[in-house]
Design an enzyme around this catalytic site. Structure first.
Site, PDB file in Angstrom:
ATOM      1  N   HIS A  92       5.466   4.050   5.558  1.00  0.00           N
ATOM      2  CA  HIS A  92       5.318   2.837   4.751  1.00  0.00           C
ATOM      3  C   HIS A  92       6.357   2.918   3.637  1.00  0.00           C
ATOM      4  O   HIS A  92       6.208   3.706   2.706  1.00  0.00           O
ATOM      5  CB  HIS A  92       3.918   2.747   4.136  1.00  0.00           C
ATOM      6  CG  HIS A  92       2.812   2.737   5.138  1.00  0.00           C
ATOM      7  ND1 HIS A  92       2.224   1.575   5.589  1.00  0.00           N
ATOM      8  CD2 HIS A  92       2.174   3.761   5.778  1.00  0.00           C
ATOM      9  CE1 HIS A  92       1.263   1.879   6.463  1.00  0.00           C
ATOM     10  NE2 HIS A  92       1.221   3.196   6.596  1.00  0.00           N
ATOM     11  N   ASN A 132       2.701  -3.643   6.846  1.00  0.00           N
ATOM     12  CA  ASN A 132       1.874  -4.130   5.739  1.00  0.00           C
ATOM     13  C   ASN A 132       2.631  -4.133   4.415  1.00  0.00           C
ATOM     14  O   ASN A 132       2.274  -3.471   3.450  1.00  0.00           O
ATOM     15  CB  ASN A 132       0.574  -3.323   5.621  1.00  0.00           C
ATOM     16  CG  ASN A 132       0.792  -1.835   5.499  1.00  0.00           C
ATOM     17  OD1 ASN A 132       1.738  -1.289   6.045  1.00  0.00           O
ATOM     18  ND2 ASN A 132      -0.094  -1.168   4.782  1.00  0.00           N
ATOM     19  N   ASP A 190       2.801   9.330   8.099  1.00  0.00           N
ATOM     20  CA  ASP A 190       2.095   8.264   7.380  1.00  0.00           C
ATOM     21  C   ASP A 190       2.503   8.253   5.913  1.00  0.00           C
ATOM     22  O   ASP A 190       1.686   8.011   5.016  1.00  0.00           O
ATOM     23  CB  ASP A 190       0.574   8.384   7.518  1.00  0.00           C
ATOM     24  CG  ASP A 190      -0.155   7.091   7.170  1.00  0.00           C
ATOM     25  OD1 ASP A 190       0.509   6.037   7.086  1.00  0.00           O
ATOM     26  OD2 ASP A 190      -1.383   7.128   6.971  1.00  0.00           O
ATOM     27  N   HIS A 237       2.814   5.990  -3.779  1.00  0.00           N
ATOM     28  CA  HIS A 237       2.276   5.247  -4.912  1.00  0.00           C
ATOM     29  C   HIS A 237       2.713   5.960  -6.189  1.00  0.00           C
ATOM     30  O   HIS A 237       2.997   7.160  -6.173  1.00  0.00           O
ATOM     31  CB  HIS A 237       0.748   5.180  -4.875  1.00  0.00           C
ATOM     32  CG  HIS A 237       0.211   4.509  -3.648  1.00  0.00           C
ATOM     33  ND1 HIS A 237       0.206   3.141  -3.495  1.00  0.00           N
ATOM     34  CD2 HIS A 237      -0.339   5.019  -2.518  1.00  0.00           C
ATOM     35  CE1 HIS A 237      -0.329   2.833  -2.316  1.00  0.00           C
ATOM     36  NE2 HIS A 237      -0.664   3.960  -1.709  1.00  0.00           N
TER      37      HIS A 237
END
Length: 445
Positions: free
Chosen positions: A63, A95, A310, A314
């Site tokens: 991501h 996403n 994965d 953040h």
């Protein structure tokens, strides 16, 4: 300008074998693999004595947050972290904001990666409750697969309509990639935790809220749908020992349903929540030491086919919030290969099996064109690993935009000595060549 290379005296690890040989790179491709090669005029020569030469890792689950969430990650920073970690190709999840739910949003991500990515790239089409036609008409050459969130997700990407879910498994022209957790079960357990703890739910509760039962139920559903329609299904980030019986051990060939786990499930367990708290909060959750050991054994015997990351960055200040606001996900790509190889030094995995799980199998499973192997004529996506130079992870070396790593303070037995992408040395052991750009992955479909 393209530079040709001759890598001499390396230990090549490829297709289940280790051999001592030289490897010549010409015009971005592997031209020759043989012992005793002599340098040609103009070639750059690397003496790789004592080093392992592997195909570059293909990370099929990242991501990178672009577009829409670039305060915490972007393709430029994360791809450079990939290069430093020996990852030469990534497949990125849909996403983002907006999510990649149609051809135009998918192609916009490819266009951005062409401008900024230091390694090779591909992007999944996402599934939602209302884009079945986009999935049905997807050109199989444009995306590695269709990503289905069968567990909680942000935005419009939780597929919870049974008819739509059945339709996806019926019409998808590419592999279906699933995140399997049962949302109603998770919501019920979350409500109970809030009754007990209020807003201050401790990190140790996370694997109880995102429970093993929620994983098992959702994984069973995905497998049942794949069996019903004969779909090509790849189940991501297996986190429990309980799910392993649902998959077949052995080689990839002939399998229609495959499984994947992630480096953090091989490294951490629930005892680490006390020390790292929400820094290791992720979905599905890191669970027990027994789960970790069972997953490692399943990776060794081929019951789990692929090892990925994965990678989901953040900011530290976001991770420092209370449970409900602290987001799930870890930045992993820069040290993922070293973390995987640590299981080799521990005697839990063979080096050949790690290479199969992070290089060969992703390439074969997704039908990636001429990558993932050390073969003459293939793209020169390579990584040189020094197995005799330990590396202790420090925050100041983290290249991901978020600026931290859950591996800080960990000493790995190996170091990434060099990474080549399409024959260009993008990482020299200490810095990334900011001028290098990867290529769009092609699929033999």
């Amino acid at each position: 300008m393209s530079i040709d290379w001759l890598i001499k005296n390396a230990e090549l690890v490829n297709e289940g074998q280790r051999t001592h040989a030289d490897l010549r790179i010409k015009h971005g491709r592997i031209e020759t693999i043989a012992p005793g090669l002599d340098a040609h005029p103009g070639e750059q020569v690397i003496d790789a004595s004592g080093l392992w030469l592997l195909p570059g890792m293909i990370d099929d689950q990242v991501h990178f947050r672009e577009p829409g969430l670039t305060h915490k990650a972007d393709i430029a920073h994360e791809s450079r972290a990939c290069a430093a970690g020996g990852i030469t190709s990534f497949m990125e999840m849909p996403n983002t904001k907006p999510p990649a739910l149609d051809r135009d949003s998918l192609e916009a991500k490819y266009a951005r990666a062409a401008e900024t990515s230091a390694v090779n790239y591909a992007f999944y089409l996402g599934a939602s409750n209302d884009n079945l036609e986009a999935i049905r008409t997807l050109d199989p050459k444009t995306a590695p697969g269709v990503k289905v969130f069968m567990g909680a997700s942000t935005g419009n990407m939780l597929v919870d309509n049974p008819e739509v879910l059945d339709g996806i498994f019926r019409v998808a022209p590419v592999p279906i990639i699933t995140h399997c957790e049962d949302t109603p079960m998770i919501d019920a357990l979350h409500a109970k935790a809030r009754e007990k703890y209020g807003d201050d739910i401790p990190a140790r509760e996370h694997p109880l809220i995102r429970s093993r039962e929620a994983c098992i139920k959702s994984t069973r559903l995905a497998i049942a749908l794949a069996q019903k329609h004969g779909s090509r299904l790849h189940v991501l980030h297996i986190s429990t020992a309980d799910e392993l019986a649902l998959f077949q051990p052995g080689p990839l060939k002939g399998k229609r349903i495959t499984a994947e786990t992630c480096v953090h499930f091989l490294h951490f367990d629930d005892a680490d929540y006390e020390r790292l708290g929400f820094l290791i909060k992720c979905n599905p959750a890191i669970k027990t030491a027994a789960d970790r050991e069972a997953i490692t054994r399943a990776l060794a015997d081929g019951r789990i086919d692929v090892l990925a990351t994965d990678h989901a960055p953040h900011l530290l200040e976001e991770k420092g919030q209370l449970y409900d606001k602290a987001p799930s996900g870890l930045p992993l790509v820069q040290f993922a290969l070293q973390a995987a190889l640590q299981r080799v030094f521990e005697g839990k995995l063979t080096l050949e099996r790690v290479v199969e799980a992070v290089c060969h199998t992703p390439a074969t499973l997704f039908e990636v064109h001429q990558r993932g192997y050390l073969r003459e004529g293939y793209a020169a996506d390579l990584v040189l690993v020094d197995p005799n130079r330990p590396h202790t992870v420090r925050r100041e070396e983290v290249l991901s935009l978020c600026g931290w790593s859950p591996f800080e303070g960990v000493t790995f037995n190996s170091s990434i000595a060099a990474t080549f992408v399409n024959g260009q040395r993008v990482w020299d052991g200490s810095k990334v060549d900011a001028a290098v750009r990867g290529q769009r992955l092609a699929f033999d479909r």
